[in-house]
Motif scaffolding. Structure first.
Motif, PDB file in Angstrom:
ATOM      1  N   LYS A 190       0.817  -1.221   0.000  1.00  0.00           N
ATOM      2  CA  LYS A 190       0.000   0.000   0.000  1.00  0.00           C
ATOM      3  C   LYS A 190       0.848   1.266   0.000  1.00  0.00           C
ATOM      4  N   ARG A 191       2.164   1.130   0.111  1.00  0.00           N
ATOM      5  CA  ARG A 191       3.029   2.318   0.158  1.00  0.00           C
ATOM      6  C   ARG A 191       3.365   2.840  -1.237  1.00  0.00           C
ATOM      7  N   ILE A 192       3.046   2.073  -2.265  1.00  0.00           N
ATOM      8  CA  ILE A 192       3.381   2.487  -3.629  1.00  0.00           C
ATOM      9  C   ILE A 192       2.118   2.649  -4.453  1.00  0.00           C
ATOM     10  N   ASP A 193       2.148   3.633  -5.369  1.00  0.00           N
ATOM     11  CA  ASP A 193       1.044   3.824  -6.303  1.00  0.00           C
ATOM     12  C   ASP A 193       1.629   4.100  -7.679  1.00  0.00           C
ATOM     13  N   PHE A 194       0.783   4.032  -8.692  1.00  0.00           N
ATOM     14  CA  PHE A 194       1.233   4.130 -10.082  1.00  0.00           C
ATOM     15  C   PHE A 194       0.467   5.233 -10.791  1.00  0.00           C
ATOM     16  N   VAL A 195       1.180   6.003 -11.599  1.00  0.00           N
ATOM     17  CA  VAL A 195       0.592   7.150 -12.297  1.00  0.00           C
ATOM     18  C   VAL A 195       0.861   7.006 -13.785  1.00  0.00           C
ATOM     19  N   GLY A 196      -0.210   6.793 -14.576  1.00  0.00           N
ATOM     20  CA  GLY A 196      -0.074   6.659 -16.017  1.00  0.00           C
ATOM     21  C   GLY A 196       0.456   7.929 -16.643  1.00  0.00           C
ATOM     22  N   GLY A 197       1.337   7.761 -17.639  1.00  0.00           N
ATOM     23  CA  GLY A 197       2.015   8.891 -18.252  1.00  0.00           C
ATOM     24  C   GLY A 197       1.096   9.918 -18.882  1.00  0.00           C
ATOM     25  N   ILE A 198      -0.135   9.511 -19.223  1.00  0.00           N
ATOM     26  CA  ILE A 198      -1.066  10.463 -19.840  1.00  0.00           C
ATOM     27  C   ILE A 198      -1.444  11.576 -18.858  1.00  0.00           C
ATOM     28  N   ARG A 199      -1.228  11.330 -17.560  1.00  0.00           N
ATOM     29  CA  ARG A 199      -1.567  12.331 -16.539  1.00  0.00           C
ATOM     30  C   ARG A 199      -0.412  13.282 -16.250  1.00  0.00           C
ATOM     31  N   SER A 200       0.670  13.182 -16.969  1.00  0.00           N
ATOM     32  CA  SER A 200       1.780  14.137 -16.961  1.00  0.00           C
ATOM     33  C   SER A 200       2.586  14.132 -15.661  1.00  0.00           C
ATOM     34  N   LEU A 201       3.750  14.760 -15.751  1.00  0.00           N
ATOM     35  CA  LEU A 201       4.646  14.828 -14.597  1.00  0.00           C
ATOM     36  C   LEU A 201       4.092  15.753 -13.520  1.00  0.00           C
ATOM     37  N   GLY A 202       3.191  16.645 -13.910  1.00  0.00           N
ATOM     38  CA  GLY A 202       2.574  17.532 -12.920  1.00  0.00           C
ATOM     39  C   GLY A 202       1.818  16.758 -11.861  1.00  0.00           C
ATOM     40  N   GLU A 203       1.257  15.617 -12.242  1.00  0.00           N
ATOM     41  CA  GLU A 203       0.548  14.773 -11.281  1.00  0.00           C
ATOM     42  C   GLU A 203       1.521  14.201 -10.251  1.00  0.00           C
ATOM     43  N   LEU A 204       2.734  13.867 -10.679  1.00  0.00           N
ATOM     44  CA  LEU A 204       3.740  13.375  -9.736  1.00  0.00           C
ATOM     45  C   LEU A 204       4.089  14.458  -8.724  1.00  0.00           C
TER      46      LEU A 204
END
Length: 258
Positions: A190-204
């Motif tokens: 539960k400590r890791i999550d994933f962000v699809g590239g279509i949501r841009s680096l701003g989401e990170l």
């Protein structure tokens, strides 16, 4: 030949044409009888297609079909339960985006000590406040404590002759997520999550700046060749490695088993 057939079909007005709530436009044409057989004939010449997304759903559909066969021992093979829906994209009409990682904490490390640990497997340089999008394989972007860093995997941390070992997600898993951050199973931790590239680096940046996450890793996208090489070698992609576009709207087409 398939491209020519499809090219002729899409000259006509689509059966459905709408823009979904996410701003993506969907157009759907119904293939008429003559072209159906032409398409079937052309697909018969193709030795294999690749499951790029949906391994679990494919397996689940196969299991459902097997259950129905047990319940219907006189099945002919033509019943609806012998088939499941799939959408096929030519590789030159499919884009693979990066699939990035965010982690909730540094596993007890300070920012300075964490960067020291990373230097054992990467060359690390401060990039600054502007987002860093990796430009090549084995290059990573790291967002930590308000700054972006450029990481490049050191020789010996990857195996370019191994379809799985060459992947940047493998490098990150074997040299950072497991030994440094203590994440053994990315599917369940539960400590890791994933962000699809279509949501841009701003989401990170947003996830880290909010305090929800402590660190973000931006990865270079997997190539179509890597995807095919892994499939041809009988291997399966590590979890959350590829983000594909375009995506067909869920529920737009339904295949009833009744």
């Amino acid at each position: 030949s398939l491209d020519r057939i499809v090219g002729e079909i899409v000259k006509y007005i689509p059966e459905y044409d709408f823009v979904a709530v996410d701003g993506i436009r969907h157009e759907l044409w119904v293939v008429q009888d003559k072209n159906v057989q032409n398409i079937v004939d052309e697909f018969a010449k193709i030795p294999a297609t690749y499951v790029a997304d949906g391994h679990h759903r494919t397996a689940a559909a196969a299991l459902v079909g097997q259950d129905y066969r047990k319940e219907n021992p006189k099945y002919t093979g033509e019943e609806a339960f012998n088939f499941f829906l799939a959408v096929h994209f030519p590789d030159n009409q499919l884009s693979i985006f990066d699939y990035n990682r965010v982690v909730k904490d540094l596993n007890g490390f300070s920012v300075e000590k964490f960067l020291e640990e990373l230097k054992k497997v990467f060359s690390v340089s401060l990039h600054g406040k502007s987002p860093l999008k990796p430009a090549k394989l084995h290059e990573f972007g790291l967002y930590l404590a308000g700054n972006w860093y450029k990481l490049h995997a050191l020789p010996g941390t990857y195996n370019d002759n191994d379809p799985i070992g060459v992947l940047d997600v493998t490098i990150l898993s074997q040299h950072v997520l497991d030994p440094i951050l203590g994440i053994k199973n990315q599917r369940t931790d539960k400590r890791i999550d994933f962000v699809g590239g279509i949501r841009s680096l701003g989401e990170l940046e947003k996830r880290v700046d909010s305090g929800e996450m402590a660190v973000a890793f931006a990865l270079y996208p997997v190539s179509m060749k890597q995807l095919i090489d892994i499939a041809d070698s009988g291997e399966i992609m590590p979890p959350k490695t590829t983000w594909f576009e375009p995506k067909l709207r869920s529920g737009l087409v339904v295949h009833s088993l009744k």
